[in-house]
Design a protein around this motif. Structure first.
Motif, PDB file in Angstrom:
ATOM      1  N   VAL A  61      11.592   8.657   3.879  1.00 13.47           N
ATOM      2  CA  VAL A  61      10.882   8.266   2.650  1.00 13.47           C
ATOM      3  C   VAL A  61       9.578   7.532   2.988  1.00 13.47           C
ATOM      4  N   LEU A  62       9.654   6.600   3.923  1.00 11.85           N
ATOM      5  CA  LEU A  62       8.465   5.773   4.211  1.00 11.85           C
ATOM      6  C   LEU A  62       7.412   6.503   5.050  1.00 11.85           C
ATOM      7  N   LYS A  63       7.850   7.234   6.060  1.00 13.48           N
ATOM      8  CA  LYS A  63       6.867   7.820   6.984  1.00 13.48           C
ATOM      9  C   LYS A  63       5.803   8.669   6.259  1.00 13.48           C
ATOM     10  N   PRO A  67      -0.844   7.087   5.478  1.00 19.46           N
ATOM     11  CA  PRO A  67      -1.938   8.067   5.415  1.00 19.46           C
ATOM     12  C   PRO A  67      -2.334   8.623   6.778  1.00 19.46           C
ATOM     13  N   GLU A  68      -2.104   7.862   7.835  1.00 20.27           N
ATOM     14  CA  GLU A  68      -2.523   8.350   9.152  1.00 20.27           C
ATOM     15  C   GLU A  68      -1.295   8.795   9.953  1.00 20.27           C
ATOM     16  N   GLU A  69      -1.439   9.860  10.706  1.00 18.15           N
ATOM     17  CA  GLU A  69      -0.365  10.332  11.565  1.00 18.15           C
ATOM     18  C   GLU A  69      -0.039   9.262  12.614  1.00 18.15           C
ATOM     19  N   ARG A 100      -5.289  -8.847  -0.966  1.00 18.07           N
ATOM     20  CA  ARG A 100      -5.063  -8.071  -2.201  1.00 18.07           C
ATOM     21  C   ARG A 100      -3.933  -7.055  -2.028  1.00 18.07           C
ATOM     22  N   LEU A 101      -2.768  -7.569  -1.665  1.00 18.95           N
ATOM     23  CA  LEU A 101      -1.691  -6.651  -1.303  1.00 18.95           C
ATOM     24  C   LEU A 101      -1.195  -5.776  -2.445  1.00 18.95           C
ATOM     25  N   ARG A 102      -1.160  -6.330  -3.634  1.00 22.36           N
ATOM     26  CA  ARG A 102      -0.681  -5.472  -4.746  1.00 22.36           C
ATOM     27  C   ARG A 102      -1.633  -4.302  -4.953  1.00 22.36           C
ATOM     28  N   ARG A 104      -3.648  -3.013  -2.742  1.00 23.84           N
ATOM     29  CA  ARG A 104      -3.626  -2.080  -1.609  1.00 23.84           C
ATOM     30  C   ARG A 104      -2.362  -1.233  -1.571  1.00 23.84           C
ATOM     31  N   HIS A 105      -1.323  -1.669  -2.278  1.00 20.92           N
ATOM     32  CA  HIS A 105      -0.108  -0.860  -2.335  1.00 20.92           C
ATOM     33  C   HIS A 105      -0.071   0.053  -3.562  1.00 20.92           C
ATOM     34  N   ALA A 106      -1.057  -0.102  -4.435  1.00 19.05           N
ATOM     35  CA  ALA A 106      -1.059   0.691  -5.667  1.00 19.05           C
ATOM     36  C   ALA A 106      -0.983   2.206  -5.425  1.00 19.05           C
ATOM     37  N   LYS A 109       4.186   4.762  -3.856  1.00 21.17           N
ATOM     38  CA  LYS A 109       5.303   4.576  -4.786  1.00 21.17           C
ATOM     39  C   LYS A 109       6.269   3.559  -4.185  1.00 21.17           C
ATOM     40  N   VAL A 110       6.070   2.290  -4.546  1.00 15.20           N
ATOM     41  CA  VAL A 110       6.950   1.247  -4.027  1.00 15.20           C
ATOM     42  C   VAL A 110       8.039   0.984  -5.073  1.00 15.20           C
ATOM     43  N   ASN A 111       9.109   1.765  -4.983  1.00 17.73           N
ATOM     44  CA  ASN A 111      10.247   1.576  -5.902  1.00 17.73           C
ATOM     45  C   ASN A 111      11.344   0.816  -5.146  1.00 17.73           C
ATOM     46  N   ARG A 117      14.285   0.122   2.042  1.00 20.71           N
ATOM     47  CA  ARG A 117      14.054   0.733   3.355  1.00 20.71           C
ATOM     48  C   ARG A 117      13.105  -0.130   4.176  1.00 20.71           C
ATOM     49  N   TRP A 118      12.029  -0.572   3.516  1.00 20.68           N
ATOM     50  CA  TRP A 118      11.046  -1.435   4.193  1.00 20.68           C
ATOM     51  C   TRP A 118      11.763  -2.673   4.737  1.00 20.68           C
ATOM     52  N   LEU A 119      12.589  -3.277   3.874  1.00 20.42           N
ATOM     53  CA  LEU A 119      13.289  -4.506   4.289  1.00 20.42           C
ATOM     54  C   LEU A 119      14.306  -4.239   5.399  1.00 20.42           C
ATOM     55  N   ASP A 141      13.073 -15.073   4.161  1.00 18.73           N
ATOM     56  CA  ASP A 141      12.898 -15.416   2.750  1.00 18.73           C
ATOM     57  C   ASP A 141      11.529 -14.923   2.261  1.00 18.73           C
ATOM     58  N   TYR A 142      10.512 -15.169   3.055  1.00 19.93           N
ATOM     59  CA  TYR A 142       9.170 -14.715   2.687  1.00 19.93           C
ATOM     60  C   TYR A 142       9.106 -13.182   2.597  1.00 19.93           C
ATOM     61  N   LEU A 143       9.627 -12.511   3.622  1.00 19.21           N
ATOM     62  CA  LEU A 143       9.532 -11.045   3.649  1.00 19.21           C
ATOM     63  C   LEU A 143      10.248 -10.436   2.448  1.00 19.21           C
ATOM     64  N   ARG A 145      10.837 -11.895  -0.498  1.00 24.06           N
ATOM     65  CA  ARG A 145      10.101 -12.178  -1.739  1.00 24.06           C
ATOM     66  C   ARG A 145       8.846 -11.321  -1.834  1.00 24.06           C
ATOM     67  N   ALA A 146       8.156 -11.173  -0.695  1.00 23.70           N
ATOM     68  CA  ALA A 146       6.929 -10.365  -0.708  1.00 23.70           C
ATOM     69  C   ALA A 146       7.264  -8.913  -1.050  1.00 23.70           C
ATOM     70  N   ALA A 147       8.344  -8.394  -0.454  1.00 22.01           N
ATOM     71  CA  ALA A 147       8.712  -6.999  -0.710  1.00 22.01           C
ATOM     72  C   ALA A 147       9.087  -6.800  -2.187  1.00 22.01           C
TER      73      ALA A 147
HETATM   74  C1  HEM Z   1       8.066  -3.053  -0.322  1.00 20.35           C
HETATM   75  C2  HEM Z   1       7.879  -1.971   0.411  1.00 20.35           C
HETATM   76  C3  HEM Z   1       6.573  -1.632   1.085  1.00 20.35           C
HETATM   77  C4  HEM Z   1       6.096  -0.374   1.287  1.00 20.35           C
HETATM   78  C5  HEM Z   1       6.778   0.915   0.891  1.00 20.35           C
HETATM   79  C6  HEM Z   1       4.804  -0.504   1.948  1.00 20.35           C
HETATM   80  C7  HEM Z   1       4.004   0.556   2.313  1.00 20.35           C
HETATM   81  C8  HEM Z   1       2.737   0.446   2.824  1.00 20.35           C
HETATM   82  C9  HEM Z   1       1.873   1.553   3.138  1.00 20.35           C
HETATM   83  C10 HEM Z   1       2.234   3.022   2.952  1.00 20.35           C
HETATM   84  C11 HEM Z   1       0.730   1.051   3.621  1.00 20.35           C
HETATM   85  C12 HEM Z   1      -0.506   1.833   4.091  1.00 20.35           C
HETATM   86  C13 HEM Z   1      -0.546   1.815   5.600  1.00 20.35           C
HETATM   87  C14 HEM Z   1      -1.865   1.343   6.131  1.00 20.35           C
HETATM   88  O1  HEM Z   1      -2.805   2.136   6.060  1.00 20.35           O
HETATM   89  O2  HEM Z   1      -1.963   0.204   6.604  1.00 20.35           O
HETATM   90  C15 HEM Z   1       0.855  -0.391   3.625  1.00 20.35           C
HETATM   91  C16 HEM Z   1      -0.119  -1.261   4.042  1.00 20.35           C
HETATM   92  C17 HEM Z   1       0.072  -2.609   4.195  1.00 20.35           C
HETATM   93  N1  HEM Z   1       1.186  -3.318   3.849  1.00 20.35           N
HETATM   94 FE1  HEM Z   1       2.829  -2.569   2.986  1.00 20.35          FE
HETATM   95  N2  HEM Z   1       4.530  -1.821   2.143  1.00 20.35           N
HETATM   96  C18 HEM Z   1       5.574  -2.557   1.637  1.00 20.35           C
HETATM   97  C19 HEM Z   1       5.697  -3.931   1.661  1.00 20.35           C
HETATM   98  C20 HEM Z   1       4.820  -4.773   2.284  1.00 20.35           C
HETATM   99  C21 HEM Z   1       5.011  -6.212   2.403  1.00 20.35           C
HETATM  100  C22 HEM Z   1       6.210  -6.968   1.866  1.00 20.35           C
HETATM  101  C23 HEM Z   1       3.922  -6.700   3.064  1.00 20.35           C
HETATM  102  C24 HEM Z   1       3.593  -8.106   3.452  1.00 20.35           C
HETATM  103  C25 HEM Z   1       4.474  -9.016   3.726  1.00 20.35           C
HETATM  104  C26 HEM Z   1       3.056  -5.574   3.359  1.00 20.35           C
HETATM  105  C27 HEM Z   1       1.857  -5.669   4.014  1.00 20.35           C
HETATM  106  C28 HEM Z   1       0.985  -4.629   4.196  1.00 20.35           C
HETATM  107  C29 HEM Z   1      -0.341  -4.773   4.769  1.00 20.35           C
HETATM  108  C30 HEM Z   1      -0.974  -6.062   5.280  1.00 20.35           C
HETATM  109  C31 HEM Z   1      -0.921  -3.505   4.765  1.00 20.35           C
HETATM  110  C32 HEM Z   1      -2.328  -3.143   5.232  1.00 20.35           C
HETATM  111  C33 HEM Z   1      -3.309  -3.437   4.086  1.00 20.35           C
HETATM  112  C34 HEM Z   1      -4.732  -3.069   4.454  1.00 20.35           C
HETATM  113  O3  HEM Z   1      -5.431  -3.935   5.019  1.00 20.35           O
HETATM  114  O4  HEM Z   1      -5.137  -1.949   4.154  1.00 20.35           O
HETATM  115  N3  HEM Z   1       3.626  -4.441   2.866  1.00 20.35           N
HETATM  116  N4  HEM Z   1       2.085  -0.724   3.139  1.00 20.35           N
END
Ligand code: HEM
Length: 156
Positions: A61-63, A67-69, A100-102, A104-106, A109-111, A117-119, A141-143, A145-147
């Motif tokens: 699901v995650l792999k 975006p990059e191989e 701006r993590l929210r 950047r994750h937009a 699909k973070v369901n 799986r991430w956790l 605890d942080y990880l 809550r962040a997830a």
């Molecule tokens: C909850 C499930 C999560 C999923 C499915 C997820 C998935 C992803 C994906 C697909 C990327 C793009 C990969 C990249 O180009 O860097 C990404 C980036 C990133 N994620 Fe997550 N993530 C999750 C949770 C988190 C959490 C909890 C954190 C922090 C504690 C985090 C921190 C980051 C950071 C720092 C980046 C790179 C942002 C940037 O500078 O572009 N992620 N994540």
């Protein structure tokens, strides 16, 4: 929301009037006593993220979300982010700007399934570190809550 999902320990006021200290002293005060240093600094974060990404690379699901191989650049982004968050070097923001993590994750699909799986992969990373119980609980605890805070859909 554009701020960090969880308050930032590195950003809390220093317990000493650090800004009044001589630059040399200020430097040494600022670089001691952070959670980053307490748990072993750069090596610890590299290991955490290496183990985490080994899990992601094998996750069906995650792999495909990445975006990059080559997961190398994503590894660097996550490592530098976590290091900065816990009071280590500010390389992440120098290279990427505000987290701006929210936002950047937009695109992803973070369901709840993706979160779990991430956790699970992060749990393997944390377990590999053999931290003292209090450090481990603080980090976990942080990880968690962040997830939870990054869930952006309940679609399957
Ligand atoms: C909850 C499930 C999560 C999923 C499915 C997820 C998935 C992803 C994906 C697909 C990327 C793009 C990969 C990249 O180009 O860097 C990404 C980036 C990133 N994620 Fe997550 N993530 C999750 C949770 C988190 C959490 C909890 C954190 C922090 C504690 C985090 C921190 C980051 C950071 C720092 C980046 C790179 C942002 C940037 O500078 O572009 N992620 N994540």
């Amino acid at each position: 929301m554009t701020s960090d999902p969880v308050p930032h320990p590195g950003a809390s006021p220093a317990p000493l009037p650090v800004s009044a200290a001589a630059p040399r002293l200020r430097e040494s005060l600022a670089s001691t006593g952070s959670f980053y240093d307490e748990i072993g600094g750069h090596e610890t974060f590299v290991k955490l993220v290496d183990v985490f990404y080994a899990g992601v690379a094998a996750d069906p699901v995650l792999k495909p979300m990445y975006p990059e191989e080559d997961l190398g650049p994503a590894k660097v982004r996550l490592t530098t982010f976590l290091e900065q968050y816990w009071g280590g070097p500010t390389t992440y923001s120098e290279q990427r700007g505000h987290p701006r993590l929210r936002m950047r994750h937009a695109p992803y699909k973070v369901n709840p399934d993706a979160r779990d799986r991430w956790l699970a992969h992060m749990r393997a990373g944390v377990d590999s570190l053999d931290l003292a119980p209090l450090h481990e609980a603080t980090l976990w605890d942080y990880l968690e809550r962040a997830a939870h805070s990054l869930i952006n859909t309940f679609e399957e």
